[in-house]
Scaffold this motif. Sequence first.
Motif, PDB file in Angstrom:
ATOM      1  N   CYS A 239      -1.276  -8.687   2.588  1.00 54.67           N
ATOM      2  CA  CYS A 239      -2.245  -9.014   3.630  1.00 54.67           C
ATOM      3  C   CYS A 239      -2.883 -10.369   3.313  1.00 54.67           C
ATOM      4  CB  CYS A 239      -3.310  -7.924   3.685  1.00 54.67           C
ATOM      5  SG  CYS A 239      -4.777  -8.372   4.615  1.00 54.67           S
ATOM      6  N   CYS A 242      -6.851  -9.473   2.061  1.00 52.06           N
ATOM      7  CA  CYS A 242      -7.166  -8.706   0.856  1.00 52.06           C
ATOM      8  C   CYS A 242      -5.990  -8.629  -0.122  1.00 52.06           C
ATOM      9  CB  CYS A 242      -7.626  -7.299   1.236  1.00 52.06           C
ATOM     10  SG  CYS A 242      -6.295  -6.235   1.785  1.00 52.06           S
ATOM     11  N   SER A 244      -3.501  -6.762  -0.226  1.00 50.29           N
ATOM     12  CA  SER A 244      -2.815  -5.477  -0.453  1.00 50.29           C
ATOM     13  C   SER A 244      -1.469  -5.502   0.256  1.00 50.29           C
ATOM     14  CB  SER A 244      -3.584  -4.281   0.107  1.00 50.29           C
ATOM     15  OG  SER A 244      -4.884  -4.570   0.349  1.00 50.29           O
ATOM     16  N   CYS A 279      -2.811  -4.608   8.332  1.00 50.53           N
ATOM     17  CA  CYS A 279      -3.182  -4.107   7.019  1.00 50.53           C
ATOM     18  C   CYS A 279      -3.948  -2.787   7.126  1.00 50.53           C
ATOM     19  CB  CYS A 279      -4.050  -5.150   6.306  1.00 50.53           C
ATOM     20  SG  CYS A 279      -4.759  -4.567   4.746  1.00 50.53           S
ATOM     21  N   CYS A 282      -7.779  -3.550   5.854  1.00 53.46           N
ATOM     22  CA  CYS A 282      -8.603  -4.419   6.713  1.00 53.46           C
ATOM     23  C   CYS A 282      -8.707  -3.885   8.137  1.00 53.46           C
ATOM     24  CB  CYS A 282      -8.023  -5.825   6.764  1.00 53.46           C
ATOM     25  SG  CYS A 282      -8.022  -6.606   5.147  1.00 53.46           S
TER      26      CYS A 282
HETATM   27 ZN    ZN Z   1      -6.012  -6.497   4.114  1.00 53.91          ZN
END
Ligand code: ZN
Length: 284
Positions: A239, A242, A244, A279, A282
């Motif tokens: 992402c 973030c 991830s 994501c 998020c």
């Molecule tokens: Zn994210």
Amino acid sequence: MTPNWFAGRTAILATMHRKEEAIAPLLQSAFELEVIVPGEFNSDQFGTFTRDVKRPADQLATARLKALHAMEQLGADLAIASEGSFGPHPLIPYVPLNRELVLLVDRQHDLEIAGYAATPDTNFSHKQVDRLDAALDFARSVGFPSHGLVIMPAAEGSDPAEIHKGITQEDALRAIVADTLQRHGRAHLETDMRAMMNPTRMKAIALATQDLIRKLRKTCPQCNTPGFEMGDRQPGLPCELCHSPTDLTLAALYRCAKCGFSQTVRYPDGPEFADPAQCAYCNP
Ligand SMILES: [Zn+2]
Ligand SMILES: [Zn+2]
């Protein structure tokens, strides 16, 4: 510079449903490959549409048979075949899905490459009616008269003499439905999915042809054979916000069907990060 294996050659397209209108101009402008349709070819011997959902593997086997048969018949070394199927979308309830496959078989180079398209943009539908105005409503809802219809007494077991395909005139629609209602008290209407009766399907066939062209343009770094295809995709593109891992593709394995060379390519779709909208953290 990618070698053009197809310039100046002629490919046989095994169809009797005018699919060349979607396929030929694209291959001509991409590779200077001429696509011709044999006068005598009967593709219906390889099966016509039913409402069953065909798996892509079945489509591929049928397309291969058509291509080989056409080459055999005409002594050619290059053929194109196309197959479509219609059924429920695997993920979205009540939405139909049209899958199209365009296969190129090149005997001179021992090469077989398939282009695919899957689109919910289809008028695939059917309806049983017991009144003429219901038939006219259905016809309008599926793009008649630019899109053809099939009319028969019942979905199953109709006498072939009472199955009317390729209806594109309102007069004919009214007359056949009225006659069918009078004899049977009901009529079964279906969208005619043959390419020449269905401009929406023709567009899906063009999409599959474009996929085929993309694959033919991608050549193996080791032996230069066209069709260096993306195989397994590995999810985990991070992402952007973030970092991830998301479900989007991080890397893909490309493999050459000819020499077996394989290569893992990171970011095969281009971007190195995923939109945060994709994501799970998020945008849960
Ligand atoms: Zn994210
Ligand atoms: Zn190779």
